[in-house]
Design a protein around this motif. Sequence first.
Motif, short mmCIF file in Angstrom:
data_model
loop_
_atom_site.label_atom_id
_atom_site.label_comp_id
_atom_site.label_asym_id
_atom_site.label_seq_id
_atom_site.Cartn_x
_atom_site.Cartn_y
_atom_site.Cartn_z
N TRP A 184 10.18 12.89 10.68
CA TRP A 184 10.99 12.91 9.47
C TRP A 184 12.40 13.44 9.71
CZ3 TRP A 184 13.08 17.43 7.93
CH2 TRP A 184 12.45 18.62 8.28
N LYS B 30 15.31 11.14 10.27
CA LYS B 30 15.85 10.41 9.13
C LYS B 30 17.08 11.10 8.54
CE LYS B 30 11.46 8.23 8.05
NZ LYS B 30 10.42 7.91 7.03
N ARG C 54 20.73 11.76 9.41
CA ARG C 54 21.71 11.24 10.38
C ARG C 54 23.09 11.81 10.10
NH1 ARG C 54 21.68 4.99 11.00
NH2 ARG C 54 22.69 5.61 12.96
#
Length: 325
Positions: free
Chosen positions: A124, A127, A129
């Motif tokens: 997770w 995710k 960025r």
Amino acid sequence: MKSTTDAEKIINLLIKNPNGLKKDQIIRKTALGSDASFYRALRTAKSMTNNGIFCNHGKYYISEDCYSSEENHLLLHDDELIALISVYHIISGMTSDILHQVVEPIRDKISRLVNISVKNPSKWVEKIRILDSHYRKFEKSVFLKIAQAIARERVIKFTYTDHSGNQSSRTVSPQQLVRYKDNWYLDGWCHNKEDLRIFSLDCITELKFDNMKYFTPNDSIIREIYGTSYGIFSGIPTGTAKIKLSGNAARYALREVWHPKQKTIRMGNGDILLEIPFNKTPELIGSILFWGEEAQVLSPASLRDEITSCIKNMLSIYQIKSAEQ
């Protein structure tokens, strides 16, 4: 998660019982229900306390290092762990991982905590960025040495190459590191100029520590110089730009902050009037030109003239190119 909740029960129970408890007593008081549940929760509790729980002559104890008599042991819950690893990931991903070395020492400890409490943390966290753009590269050692100098109040010397290519030797008492629009800057007292200056880290080379006495300007002076004008080209304001924004620019202006001391005035027809204090104009002009015909400088006249000159020069370049084709 249940394993974390049960582990917290064991930790808190042992804190309240410094003389130790037997396994059966812990199971009964925490309602764990079985030996298997107890050992599962115990493993988690040991990890959460960095192996601060131990068994001696059939009794379980928690190390005094894990708590004090005045405060309960601080436990991180799932949401706090998620926040912690998110912050770590964000920091380590900024500007080509330049801060990764700074937070690296705590990485393993964070990872152990997250692996206990969060399922598939690596999955997770990917995710989140960080997409830096138009940032300038610099030596990682420069950042770390400046950070050390600020923390220890040490003077530094370095060679500085400005954006016109001019080199100079600088002796500086560094005050703060600033990340601004995906780039890093040093605010410092320049002993050569006897004044506060801003240095772009990508222009600094040959940095070393110096034994000169460290100088700290008055906090009010630092705030006035660095916090009152538009953008990184700061200084004591010499004027206030009045900019009328329309269309998309006006809609974005209601959600954006160009400067903490700006005034935003609704003009009634959907347009917005921004009043922004400034000292130097290059960055302010860039922000105005970004919005094209939706941004119009009303005052001062000198800023209007600079914008007009810039547009004319740009137009002349494209007119020449078109004629050549």
